[in-house]
Design a protein around this motif. Structure first.
Motif, PDB file in Angstrom:
ATOM      1  N   LEU A 434      42.089 -53.727  30.106  1.00  0.00           N
ATOM      2  CA  LEU A 434      41.986 -54.643  28.965  1.00  0.00           C
ATOM      3  C   LEU A 434      40.598 -55.281  28.907  1.00  0.00           C
ATOM      4  O   LEU A 434      40.035 -55.472  27.829  1.00  0.00           O
ATOM      5  N   LEU A 435      40.055 -55.611  30.077  1.00  0.00           N
ATOM      6  CA  LEU A 435      38.700 -56.176  30.127  1.00  0.00           C
ATOM      7  C   LEU A 435      37.690 -55.178  29.568  1.00  0.00           C
ATOM      8  O   LEU A 435      36.769 -55.551  28.824  1.00  0.00           O
ATOM      9  N   ILE A 436      37.866 -53.918  29.926  1.00  0.00           N
ATOM     10  CA  ILE A 436      36.953 -52.865  29.440  1.00  0.00           C
ATOM     11  C   ILE A 436      37.023 -52.752  27.921  1.00  0.00           C
ATOM     12  O   ILE A 436      36.004 -52.581  27.235  1.00  0.00           O
ATOM     13  N   ILE A 437      38.237 -52.913  27.375  1.00  0.00           N
ATOM     14  CA  ILE A 437      38.420 -52.819  25.921  1.00  0.00           C
ATOM     15  C   ILE A 437      37.607 -53.880  25.185  1.00  0.00           C
ATOM     16  O   ILE A 437      37.023 -53.612  24.125  1.00  0.00           O
ATOM     17  N   THR A 438      37.550 -55.097  25.739  1.00  0.00           N
ATOM     18  CA  THR A 438      36.788 -56.161  25.063  1.00  0.00           C
ATOM     19  C   THR A 438      35.318 -55.758  24.874  1.00  0.00           C
ATOM     20  O   THR A 438      34.698 -56.116  23.873  1.00  0.00           O
ATOM     21  N   VAL A 439      34.794 -55.007  25.827  1.00  0.00           N
ATOM     22  CA  VAL A 439      33.392 -54.574  25.740  1.00  0.00           C
ATOM     23  C   VAL A 439      33.254 -53.407  24.762  1.00  0.00           C
ATOM     24  O   VAL A 439      32.357 -53.403  23.911  1.00  0.00           O
ATOM     25  N   THR A 440      34.144 -52.421  24.878  1.00  0.00           N
ATOM     26  CA  THR A 440      34.061 -51.239  23.994  1.00  0.00           C
ATOM     27  C   THR A 440      34.335 -51.605  22.533  1.00  0.00           C
ATOM     28  O   THR A 440      33.870 -50.913  21.625  1.00  0.00           O
ATOM     29  N   GLU A 441      35.093 -52.710  22.324  1.00  0.00           N
ATOM     30  CA  GLU A 441      35.365 -53.182  20.955  1.00  0.00           C
ATOM     31  C   GLU A 441      34.351 -54.222  20.500  1.00  0.00           C
ATOM     32  O   GLU A 441      34.608 -55.007  19.575  1.00  0.00           O
ATOM     33  N   ASP A 442      33.204 -54.247  21.199  1.00  0.00           N
ATOM     34  CA  ASP A 442      32.079 -55.099  20.817  1.00  0.00           C
ATOM     35  C   ASP A 442      32.448 -56.579  20.747  1.00  0.00           C
ATOM     36  O   ASP A 442      32.003 -57.300  19.859  1.00  0.00           O
ATOM     37  N   PHE A 443      33.320 -57.009  21.664  1.00  0.00           N
ATOM     38  CA  PHE A 443      33.687 -58.414  21.848  1.00  0.00           C
ATOM     39  C   PHE A 443      34.352 -59.023  20.608  1.00  0.00           C
ATOM     40  O   PHE A 443      34.271 -60.228  20.371  1.00  0.00           O
ATOM     41  N   ASP A 444      35.007 -58.172  19.853  1.00  0.00           N
ATOM     42  CA  ASP A 444      35.742 -58.638  18.675  1.00  0.00           C
ATOM     43  C   ASP A 444      37.184 -58.958  19.094  1.00  0.00           C
ATOM     44  O   ASP A 444      37.890 -58.079  19.587  1.00  0.00           O
ATOM     45  N   ALA A 445      37.614 -60.198  18.883  1.00  0.00           N
ATOM     46  CA  ALA A 445      38.926 -60.649  19.361  1.00  0.00           C
ATOM     47  C   ALA A 445      40.071 -59.888  18.709  1.00  0.00           C
ATOM     48  O   ALA A 445      40.992 -59.417  19.381  1.00  0.00           O
ATOM     49  N   LEU A 486      40.864 -65.996  23.534  1.00  0.00           N
ATOM     50  CA  LEU A 486      40.422 -67.299  23.023  1.00  0.00           C
ATOM     51  C   LEU A 486      38.908 -67.438  23.138  1.00  0.00           C
ATOM     52  O   LEU A 486      38.244 -67.965  22.229  1.00  0.00           O
ATOM     53  N   ILE A 487      38.352 -66.976  24.251  1.00  0.00           N
ATOM     54  CA  ILE A 487      36.893 -67.013  24.446  1.00  0.00           C
ATOM     55  C   ILE A 487      36.207 -66.159  23.379  1.00  0.00           C
ATOM     56  O   ILE A 487      35.211 -66.577  22.771  1.00  0.00           O
ATOM     57  N   LEU A 488      36.740 -64.969  23.141  1.00  0.00           N
ATOM     58  CA  LEU A 488      36.175 -64.077  22.120  1.00  0.00           C
ATOM     59  C   LEU A 488      36.231 -64.732  20.734  1.00  0.00           C
ATOM     60  O   LEU A 488      35.274 -64.651  19.957  1.00  0.00           O
ATOM     61  N   ASN A 489      37.361 -65.371  20.441  1.00  0.00           N
ATOM     62  CA  ASN A 489      37.532 -66.022  19.140  1.00  0.00           C
ATOM     63  C   ASN A 489      36.556 -67.163  18.922  1.00  0.00           C
ATOM     64  O   ASN A 489      36.025 -67.351  17.823  1.00  0.00           O
ATOM     65  N   SER A 490      36.330 -67.922  19.978  1.00  0.00           N
ATOM     66  CA  SER A 490      35.513 -69.130  19.840  1.00  0.00           C
ATOM     67  C   SER A 490      34.005 -68.889  20.013  1.00  0.00           C
ATOM     68  O   SER A 490      33.193 -69.629  19.449  1.00  0.00           O
ATOM     69  N   GLN A 491      33.634 -67.848  20.763  1.00  0.00           N
ATOM     70  CA  GLN A 491      32.219 -67.681  21.080  1.00  0.00           C
ATOM     71  C   GLN A 491      31.580 -66.420  20.530  1.00  0.00           C
ATOM     72  O   GLN A 491      30.356 -66.262  20.570  1.00  0.00           O
ATOM     73  N   TYR A 492      32.377 -65.480  20.016  1.00  0.00           N
ATOM     74  CA  TYR A 492      31.821 -64.196  19.557  1.00  0.00           C
ATOM     75  C   TYR A 492      32.162 -63.927  18.084  1.00  0.00           C
ATOM     76  O   TYR A 492      32.779 -62.938  17.751  1.00  0.00           O
ATOM     77  N   LYS A 493      31.788 -64.855  17.230  1.00  0.00           N
ATOM     78  CA  LYS A 493      32.056 -64.674  15.796  1.00  0.00           C
ATOM     79  C   LYS A 493      30.794 -64.223  15.066  1.00  0.00           C
ATOM     80  O   LYS A 493      29.696 -64.580  15.435  1.00  0.00           O
TER      81      LYS A 493
END
Length: 493
Positions: A434-445, A486-493
């Motif tokens: 799941l952690l790897i997915i956050t990177v491959t999906e370009d940090f989009d929540a 939550l981190i992705l939502n708040s910091q990667y918009k």
């Protein structure tokens, strides 16, 4: 040299043994030898002999000195004050029986039969109270020797009947202890062998239960109790451990188990731990608060108990309570004396707490997870390695160091392939994917949540394996994934 060093440290630890080498006697070679050993001045016999005699370790004078010192140190053990140790009272009573038996055997050889009988009477009284069967058997055998010598048939027959009863009980105890000891030996083997022997463990535990019910002996109960906890830990059946520990508290309350021998603190520790692992969090917190004062503040057991208390608080999202527990542990004067690994665990706990603490309660201190180096507990489980890897990932994620995260994808994949191949690592493997997915999906929540939905569902459906095989989850992985989104939502918009 190592033997003498260890004996000297024992003697020095007990203030009541200081008379062996009074201050003024340290001018002689024996006292000088003892003093230098305590200071750690000698690595081997050659060094000692050079300092004391200006010769090598083969010097007869040095060998005789070493022999005298060793003999004196062993003799000092007869006078060791066990009452000073923070051990259960029954340990002191065991030592008392050993001393009484020593005196009784000596007096028998001196033909002081009446004195021997007086001592065996005391030994039997203590043995009956504390269920020290071995000491009772020794005392009865001595009594029979004395009564046969006196020609007292009535008392001889009375002791013989009592001894026969004890020997039958001893047979049960020996069988129970053998079964338990064999089980512990199997636990030293690999996970594969342990799993192979699980069906045998079931049979052994059933037999232990039968032995305990027949004998009503504390030793038999204790063997059944400990073996059952080990088995249920292996199989991950923490619900059953909860039932066992609660039932044991009831047996204790109803005087069906010897309260003078039963380790009530251990049972309370396991009871809280089992509630945590069974995810009975509300009751776990109640028990943890209730029994905390039963542990000596600042003792190793107290710190271990607080670890479970903290983990339950984190699992139940009681973050203010978790902070209170961390503060209580770290501010205790004995904290600095904890082993390095224990102190690092508390640092790791604090780092996880800071992830979930509300904004107004967070400190400015950032704990760098790359400074943590907790060892694996064994080759069969991951210890805190996965917990540290996850924390490192979140550390970069919060600092928006995307290049560092891109670089870590390959190392995470390699770690999964190398270390998380077994079924009991499925939860860790799933979360790292799941952690790897956050990177491959370009940090989009939203994209990460959608792409990771199946893995997240697998995580929910995968139970935490038994303690003997599992990596440690400081907070449930489900909570971690929600927090990452939550981190992705708040910091990667």
């Amino acid at each position: 040299m190592e033997e003498i060093r260890r004996l000297a440290e024992i003697a020095a630890h007990d203030c009541s043994l200081n008379h062996i080498f009074p201050e003024e006697s340290k001018k002689n070679r024996e006292g000088k030898f003892y003093s230098h050993v305590l200071k750690g001045d000698f690595d081997d016999d050659n060094q000692a002999s050079v300092l004391l005699y200006g010769s090598n370790a083969n010097d007869v004078k040095y060998k005789m000195l070493k022999h005298r010192l060793k003999k004196k140190l062993y003799n000092s053990l007869f006078f060791y004050d066990f009452s000073r140790l923070k051990t259960p009272r029954y340990h002191q009573k065991e030592q008392e029986c050993i001393h009484l038996l020593h005196h009784a055997h000596l007096l028998y050889r001196l033909h002081e039969v009446e004195l021997v009988i007086n001592l065996t009477s005391k030994i039997k009284k203590i043995s009956n109270t504390y269920e020290f069967l071995n000491f009772a058997i020794d005392a009865l055998e001595l009594e029979m020797l004395c009564y046969s010598q006196q020609g007292d048939l009535s008392k001889y027959n009375s002791s013989r009947k009592e001894l026969d009863k004890c020997l039958k009980l001893k047979a049960y105890e020996r069988e129970a202890l053998t079964l338990f000891q064999m089980l512990r030996i199997q636990l030293k083997k690999s996970v594969k062998i342990r799993k192979k022997h699980l069906p045998e463990f079931v049979q052994d535990i059933e037999r232990l239960k039968i032995i305990w019910k027949k004998s009503k002996s504390f030793e038999c109960f204790n063997a059944y109790y400990k073996a059952t906890i080990i088995y249920y830990e292996l199989t991950g059946n923490f619900e059953a451990i909860v039932e066992l520990t609660v039932a044991s508290e009831a047996l204790l309350k109803n005087n069906l188990v010897n309260s003078l021998r039963f380790d009530a603190k251990f049972n309370k520790y396991i009871l809280v731990y089992a509630h945590f692992r069974a995810k009975k969090l509300k009751m776990g917190l109640e028990y943890a608060a209730k029994y905390l004062e039963d542990f000596i503040e600042g003792s190793p057991n107290w710190f271990a108990y607080l670890e479970n208390y903290f983990l339950i608080a984190m699992y139940d999202k009681k973050y203010e309570l978790a902070e209170t527990i961390i503060h209580r542990a770290s501010s205790n004067s004995m904290f600095i004396k904890l082993p390095a690994a224990a102190k690092e665990r508390w640092t790791l706990y604090q780092a996880y707490y800071l992830l979930f603490a509300s904004t107004d309660r967070k400190t400015n201190r950032i704990i760098n997870p790359f400074l943590l180096s907790l060892p694996e507990y064994s080759k069969d489980k991951q210890g805190f390695n996965v917990a540290i890897l996850i924390l490192q990932f979140i550390f970069y994620l919060q600092r928006k160091e995307t290049e560092a995260l891109l670089y870590r994808i390959e190392s995470l994949k390699k770690y999964i392939l190398t270390h998380l191949k077994d079924t009991f690592s499925l939860r860790s493997k799933t979360l790292l994917k799941l952690l790897i997915i956050t990177v491959t999906e370009d940090f989009d929540a939203q994209s990460s949540s959608k792409k990771g939905a199946k893995l997240y569902q697998r995580l929910i459906e995968t139970p935490i394996p038994g303690d003997a095989f599992a990596e440690i989850e400081i907070v449930p992985y489900e909570h971690l994934w929600e927090h990452i989104l939550l981190i992705l939502n708040s910091q990667y918009k």
